[in-house]
Motif scaffolding. Structure first.
Motif, PDB file in Angstrom:
ATOM      1  N   UNK A 310      -0.455   1.073  37.026  1.00 54.45           N
ATOM      2  CA  UNK A 310      -0.283   2.368  36.365  1.00 54.45           C
ATOM      3  C   UNK A 310      -0.328   2.212  34.848  1.00 54.45           C
ATOM      4  N   UNK A 311       0.262   1.133  34.361  1.00 49.86           N
ATOM      5  CA  UNK A 311       0.251   0.914  32.908  1.00 49.86           C
ATOM      6  C   UNK A 311      -1.161   0.654  32.399  1.00 49.86           C
ATOM      7  N   UNK A 312      -1.962  -0.084  33.180  1.00 48.42           N
ATOM      8  CA  UNK A 312      -3.356  -0.306  32.812  1.00 48.42           C
ATOM      9  C   UNK A 312      -4.117   1.015  32.788  1.00 48.42           C
ATOM     10  N   UNK A 313      -3.880   1.850  33.784  1.00 48.66           N
ATOM     11  CA  UNK A 313      -4.537   3.152  33.842  1.00 48.66           C
ATOM     12  C   UNK A 313      -4.182   3.988  32.617  1.00 48.66           C
ATOM     13  N   UNK A 314      -2.912   3.985  32.236  1.00 48.08           N
ATOM     14  CA  UNK A 314      -2.470   4.773  31.083  1.00 48.08           C
ATOM     15  C   UNK A 314      -3.081   4.231  29.794  1.00 48.08           C
ATOM     16  N   UNK A 315      -3.197   2.911  29.694  1.00 49.93           N
ATOM     17  CA  UNK A 315      -3.783   2.307  28.497  1.00 49.93           C
ATOM     18  C   UNK A 315      -5.292   2.540  28.408  1.00 49.93           C
ATOM     19  N   UNK A 316      -5.944   2.654  29.569  1.00 46.94           N
ATOM     20  CA  UNK A 316      -7.405   2.804  29.610  1.00 46.94           C
ATOM     21  C   UNK A 316      -7.789   3.917  30.588  1.00 46.94           C
ATOM     22  N   UNK A 317      -7.370   5.146  30.339  1.00 52.99           N
ATOM     23  CA  UNK A 317      -7.649   6.217  31.290  1.00 52.99           C
ATOM     24  C   UNK A 317      -9.118   6.632  31.256  1.00 52.99           C
ATOM     25  N   UNK A 318      -9.692   6.938  32.415  1.00 60.07           N
ATOM     26  CA  UNK A 318     -11.089   7.386  32.436  1.00 60.07           C
ATOM     27  C   UNK A 318     -11.284   8.736  31.757  1.00 60.07           C
TER      28      UNK A 318
END
Length: 451
Positions: A310-318
């Motif tokens: 989830x943290x990766x998604x938040x840092x690099x959201x599409x």
């Protein structure tokens, strides 16, 4: 490669991924079963966080997304997103001494990965906020959950907490895999600080509690750093109106893998059930007329190991985070909580926003959380998004199911008819919200603040 191909073949045959059913927006129990039997079957060995098994699970989910007609997300060339993390492990047992003498059989529950020394302070209270600043604290009140006290402490305030090795504490140690929790971090970043926790059997605990101001030393063996990769699966349904915002439907696909004693932690309810729900919602919402809002479907990796997916998604959201109008996380919907009205799921933080009321008004089988004291709203991947201002909640069927974090969390223990009805109940409300001009809003005081 052979094992992964077998998993994909099984998933395709069981789920009918590449052949659109006649009633595409109807959720079928056989399809739900097919997904969870792949995800929580022996082939994926418990989907350990940031492991090859987790990556295989993410690839399976991505293949389902592709088979159901989802697009790759904006800026992505495939259906998976990866992040490099660092896992830390100890090479042997820890040693605890008091005034230089060894303390019998210390059970290291969690560690900051560093040795600790200091004077022993006895805390006989029940309120974690009243624990004094001290290097080493022993928690003696038997009416409190000592691990909850330890988990509430600021690592800058208390370095080491010593607790009694009650049956509940020992059961928790087995639920986390029978090994101490050690810091993990993204590659190139320092790990977050944490308080070290040690449990002692009754005799050693009682003897130590009688020795305030004893010189305590916790010595650790060598620490090994291991590079790992965690993997998210992401699918995208574009909307007709780019200015309308995006809905995010999510679950986590990892679990605890194989314990040191060889037992597989299958994680059927936690959270193959939620991942199967996201797959089924992707299948249902991809059929029919395109919706006004876009919908992102995400299965996160490494939730159990610190929410790294989830943290990766938040840092690099599409898509920019400010475009996400709401997030529905789905976790542990495989069994019905006896405290809830028959056939319903609980939504964490239900009263914090209008999201739950909106879904319920359109037929979703959701209601408020009967366990507010457990703080479940803050304990799932939705919370990291909520701290960013996004209206984000988690729905669960039974958050305190007896098989939670045990090897008995298997497919045969799932209530598949309940699970199927629960997923079906979300289809029309989510489609309505995706076509609406309204969006969920925080109620006064409901929006959390970033810590």
């Amino acid at each position: 490669m052979h094992r992964l191909n077998t998993i994909f073949l099984a998933g395709t045959l069981l789920s009918g991924a590449l052949a659109a059913p006649v009633h595409a927006q109807t959720v079928h129990e056989a399809s739900v079963r097919g997904h969870v039997e792949v995800l929580a079957g022996p082939g994926l060995r418990g989907r350990e966080s940031a492991s090859a098994d987790e990556a295989a699970a993410a690839a399976f989910v991505g293949a389902m997304f592709r088979g159901y007609g989802l697009h790759t997300a904006p800026g992505m060339t495939g259906y998976t997103q990866t992040a490099d993390i660092v896992v830390r492990k100890l090479t042997g047992p820890a040693l605890l001494t008091a005034n230089g003498a060894p303390v019998a059989a210390p059970l290291l529950i969690a560690s900051a990965g560093q040795p600790v020394t200091g004077k022993l302070t006895v805390f006989a209270g029940t309120d974690p906020a009243k624990v004094p600043a001290a290097d080493v604290v022993i928690v003696t009140d038997t009416s409190v959950n000592p691990l909850r006290v330890a988990g509430s402490l600021d690592p800058a305030k208390v370095k080491l907490v010593i607790v009694r090795a009650t049956p509940d504490v020992q059961a928790y140690f087995q639920r986390i895999g029978g090994a101490p929790r050690l810091p993990r971090s993204f590659k190139g970043e320092a790990p977050n600080p944490r308080t070290t926790v040690v449990a002692l059997a009754d005799a050693a605990f009682d003897a130590l509690a009688q020795r305030p101001d004893a010189d305590i030393a916790l010595t650790l063996p060598g620490l090994v750093e291991e590079p790992r990769v965690t993997t998210n699966a992401i699918g995208w349904l574009p909307g007709t109106d780019p200015a309308a915002g995006v809905l995010l439907l999510s679950a986590h696909l990892d679990h605890f893998g194989v314990r040191p004693d060889g037992k597989i932690m299958y994680g059927a309810n936690d959270d193959a059930s939620g991942t199967a729900a996201v797959i089924e919602l992707a299948k249902a919402l991809a059929q029919g007329k395109r919706m006004r809002r876009g919908v992102l479907f995400v299965a996160y990796g490494s939730e159990e190991a610190g929410g790294f997916g989830a943290r990766k998604f938040i840092q690099n959201p599409p898509v920019p985070l400010e475009q996400i109008v709401a997030n529905l996380e789905i976790e542990m919907i495989g069994q019905q909580d006896p405290k809830l009205p028959a056939g319903t799921m609980m939504m964490t933080g239900f009263d914090r926003s209008t999201f739950g009321e909106t879904l319920k008004a359109h037929g979703a089988l959701v209601t408020s959380d009967p366990y507010p004291e457990q703080n479940f709203f803050q304990r799932s991947d939705n919370y990291a998004l909520a701290e960013k201002g996004i209206v984000a909640h988690t729905v669960s069927g039974w958050a305190v199911v007896p098989t939670y974090h045990t090897p008995e969390d298997t497919v045969d223990r799932l209530d598949l008819p309940f699970m199927t009805r629960a997923i079906q109940s979300l289809v029309a409300p989510l489609r309505s919200l995706a076509n609406s001009r309204a969006k969920p809003e925080w109620k006064p005081g409901g929006k959390p603040t970033a810590e």
